[in-house]
Write an enzyme that holds these catalytic residues in place. Structure first.
Site, short mmCIF file in Angstrom:
data_model
loop_
_atom_site.label_atom_id
_atom_site.label_comp_id
_atom_site.label_asym_id
_atom_site.label_seq_id
_atom_site.Cartn_x
_atom_site.Cartn_y
_atom_site.Cartn_z
N HIS A 106 52.37 -55.03 -48.10
CA HIS A 106 52.62 -56.09 -49.08
C HIS A 106 51.76 -55.89 -50.33
CE1 HIS A 106 48.73 -57.98 -48.30
NE2 HIS A 106 48.95 -57.73 -47.02
N GLU A 123 50.09 -59.74 -39.20
CA GLU A 123 48.78 -59.10 -39.23
C GLU A 123 47.92 -59.55 -38.06
OE1 GLU A 123 46.85 -56.77 -39.55
OE2 GLU A 123 46.40 -56.63 -41.69
#
Length: 374
Positions: free
Chosen positions: A182, A256
């Site tokens: 990202h 994550e």
């Protein structure tokens, strides 16, 4: 003023990006029933984007030779279509003179429109581009063809799904995972642990996502976009999906690491808060942060994601938008290496890595931490 109208479809490809490159262009009549001209040429070593622009230029040149006045350009390159339509700025120095030349040619017609089409609908130009990369030049006009062999249409993903490196012994068509991290968030600016917290992209992060999207849209050949559920990944994935004309699928397993009590702390702050635990965590992948998740636990869920993707997208290209630890873990699984990779490999924001997994169990890594689009 003549109303002669033609359709130009163009494509370009590079086996390596940059690598051996070529373009293909075809001019159809207004009803898309009859081929009026074909062009294909090997252009040496170049990028996909350069080859695509060269294909557009060849198609417009062929249309001008046919005395066309109205031209509908159709390409699967989102980048070229958006730039030629004036919605995206041409920034790369290699593309500026090519875009200028294309606009000069377009100015010779009464009107030129640009439309993005899926790669599967651009199969004729794609086949010509692959002929060019195979060393076959093509120049035909009004149906007159000389010394062009009969070649079966090339599948849409053929250029972007090469065979395994010969020394790996892997066989079959791999599932290729394009691993995109990202873009920037407020926590990444300050280098803070950013796990299950949900910050959105900064303006810089949005620009990074747009740049990655332009690269991937120009590349094409991607069957699906799969993202972590967290906002920063979802935003990055959506930009790419829009460029590719696809929907974003969320997979919870791509989230994550849960850093627990260290969330939003810097490395120094976490080490000062829990010096013994932090030290052991840096050496032992089974150790959890306070109230968080160990790297071993991340590996287990990411391995399950890999299995899901190989099952759902056999032999296809999949864009996976995630975070540092899941991406490192997928590279670790492909390389079959130990946990040291997690601590020693650096991945930049909005970087692209590529891992391939073969049906016989083989794997290869073709790209790591590429930020050439930024």
């Amino acid at each position: 003023m003549s109303s002669a109208r033609v359709i130009v479809e163009a494509d370009g490809g590079s086996r390596g990006n940059p690598g051996p490159a070529g373009y293909g262009a075809v001019v159809f009549d207004a009803d898309h029933d009859r081929v009026l001209a074909e062009r294909a040429e090997d252009i040496g070593v170049a990028t996909n984007n350069v080859a695509e622009y060269r294909g557009l230029i060849a198609g417009l040149t062929a249309a001008a030779a046919l005395d066309a006045h109205l031209v509908d350009v159709r390409m699967d390159s989102k980048l070229v279509v958006e730039q030629m339509s004036g919605r995206w700025k041409v920034k790369h120095p290699d593309m500026i003179p090519l875009a200028r030349r294309a606009r000069e040619l377009a100015g010779g017609f009464d009107a030129v429109t640009y439309t993005w089409i899926p790669r599967a609908e651009n199969a004729h130009a794609d086949r010509l581009a692959n002929l060019a990369m195979d060393g076959t030049a093509v120049e035909t006009t009004n149906g007159h063809v000389e010394d062009v062999p009969e070649v079966a249409p090339v599948p849409a993903a053929a250029e972007s799904t090469p065979t395994a490196p010969g020394w790996t012994g892997a066989v079959g068509a791999p599932t290729r995972l394009l691993l995109l991290r990202h873009g920037q968030t407020p926590l990444s600016v300050e280098r803070r642990y950013s796990g299950r917290g949900n910050p959105e992209l900064t303006e810089v992060g949005q620009a990074q996502a747009a740049a990655a999207a332009a690269r991937l849209g120009a590349r094409g050949g991607i069957a699906a976009v799969v993202s972590s559920p967290l906002a920063r990944a979802r935003q990055t994935a959506q930009a790419a999906a829009d460029a590719l004309g696809l929907q974003v699928t969320v997979h919870e397993g791509l989230t994550e690491t849960d850093f627990g009590g260290w969330e939003a702390l810097t490395f120094l702050e976490a080490s000062e808060r829990d010096p013994d635990l932090h030290g052991r965590w840096l050496r032992d992948t089974s150790v959890r942060p306070p109230g968080g998740e160990s790297f071993d636990e991340v590996r287990a869920r990411v391995d399950a994601v890999r299995a899901d993707l190989l099952r759902d997208f056999p032999g296809q290209n999949v864009l996976v938008v995630s975070h540092v630890t899941p991406i490192k873990t997928l590279l670790q699984l492909a390389l079959e290496v130990g946990p040291s990779l997690l601590y020693r490999l650096h991945l930049d924001l909005a970087s692209l890595s590529i891992a391939e997994f073969y049906p016989d169990g083989g794997a290869s890594v073709r790209l790591v931490n590429d930020t050439s689009h930024l």
